[in-house]
Motif scaffolding. Structure first.
Motif, mmCIF file in Angstrom:
data_model
loop_
_atom_site.group_PDB
_atom_site.id
_atom_site.type_symbol
_atom_site.label_atom_id
_atom_site.label_comp_id
_atom_site.label_asym_id
_atom_site.label_seq_id
_atom_site.Cartn_x
_atom_site.Cartn_y
_atom_site.Cartn_z
ATOM 1 N N VAL A 58 0.827 -1.203 0.000
ATOM 2 C CA VAL A 58 0.000 0.000 0.000
ATOM 3 C C VAL A 58 0.862 1.255 0.000
ATOM 4 N N SER A 61 2.530 1.968 -3.317
ATOM 5 C CA SER A 61 1.633 2.395 -4.389
ATOM 6 C C SER A 61 1.465 3.909 -4.425
ATOM 7 N N TYR A 84 -2.442 5.074 -9.340
ATOM 8 C CA TYR A 84 -3.796 4.521 -9.377
ATOM 9 C C TYR A 84 -4.533 4.982 -10.637
ATOM 10 N N VAL A 275 -3.049 -3.404 -5.153
ATOM 11 C CA VAL A 275 -3.910 -2.882 -4.090
ATOM 12 C C VAL A 275 -5.371 -2.916 -4.526
ATOM 13 N N ILE A 279 -8.392 -5.036 -2.463
ATOM 14 C CA ILE A 279 -9.397 -4.307 -1.673
ATOM 15 C C ILE A 279 -10.687 -5.095 -1.487
#
Length: 302
Positions: A58, A61, A84, A275, A279
């Motif tokens: 995490v 990222s 992202y 990630v 999730i």
């Protein structure tokens, strides 16, 4: 003169203090406390070993490729969401994610609904036919996945369902039914028959008894089945690789292979993609943890 009454020796004992523990009890309980402490320490160590890689994934990222190259184990200077955005839009990760959500949720809901009805009928019937049908369901647990792929492929090809999400949903639902029926049948058999008799006296029909009386009582079992089938379907790589040819129908595991090949030099984008893929599983476990524990421990005290 009357003979003297025999004297009885008086033994004085200490009054028991409320909450006091005898010496022997303390010596016996001390090893249990040490064992519990060691067990707790090992569990916390295992949790740390499992959480540290997730935390690093995490944190990385949110970092840039330059930061990762300069200091791989450092902390992000700021929360950078560019990775992202690149993974979700430019790498078509949104398509893989939506395909996985549709296929996984639909197949799990379909298999759970069918398994609930089948398990209720099998648990409440004592005929030889139902016993034979239950054995057929249980035998499905012993069938290797790789032996079924050839007939499944030809069957879907005949029905023009290859490279479609509908075909993949039907395959996952069919493969999940044996395990779900096996678990739910066990839970239904633990429920007393007096509940159904009382509901029948009140005028409830079979469907009403199932929906209003029996189904709420097996909710922990349903949550357990949903979680234990959601995870393997979400992570499955084999069936989509064989049955899906169109890239726009790829699920996350297959899409990640092309994702890694195209963005193997952009580490921040790779971490962002991982990630996003993790999730839903984390959210599912957080929501259903209490029901899972209740379902796994049901009947242990009987």
């Amino acid at each position: 003169m009357a003979a003297d009454a025999p004297t009885v020796p008086v033994v004085r004992t200490r009054a028991a203090t409320p909450g006091a523990v005898p010496d022997g009890g303390s010596s016996r309980r001390r090893p249990r406390g040490v064992a519990a402490l060691l067990t707790s320490g090992l569990l916390w160590l295992y949790a740390a070993v499992a959480v540290v890689p997730l935390a690093m994934m995490v944190l990385n990222s949110f970092r840039t490729d330059q930061e990762l190259a300069a200091e791989p184990l450092g902390l992000p200077a700021e929360l950078n969401l560019a990775a992202y955005q690149e993974a979700w839009i430019e790498a078509s990760f949104s398509t893989y994610f939506v395909n996985s959500i549709v296929v996984t949720v639909t197949s799990v809901v379909l298999s759970t609904a069918v398994s609930l009805l089948a398990a209720y009928a099998l648990a409440r019937s004592r005929s030889r036919l139902m016993t034979a049908i239950e054995q057929v369901f249980v035998s499905g647990l012993m069938m290797p996945v790789f032996l079924m792929i050839v007939p499944i492929f030809y069957l879907l090809d005949t029905m023009s369902l290859t490279s479609t999400r509908t075909g993949l949903i039907l395959v996952y639902a069919a493969v999940s039914i044996p395990f779900s029926v096996f678990v739910l049948t066990t839970f239904f058999r633990q429920l007393p028959g007096e509940l159904e008799e009382a509901a029948r006296i009140d005028g409830a029909g079979p469907l009403r008894m199932f929906w209003s009386v029996m189904l709420p009582l097996v909710r922990p079992a349903v949550a357990t089945v949903v979680v234990f089938r959601f995870v393997p379907v979400w992570n499955d790589f084999f069936y989509p690789l064989i049955l899906i040819r169109d890239r726009t129908r790829y699920t996350l595991p297959v899409g990640l292979t092309t994702f890694f090949g195209e963005y193997q030099t952009s580490w921040s984008t790779l971490f962002a993609g991982l990630v996003i893929a993790t999730i839903p599983l984390v959210l599912l476990f957080l929501v259903a943890t209490r029901q899972i524990i209740s379902g796994l421990t049901s009947g242990m005290g009987k």
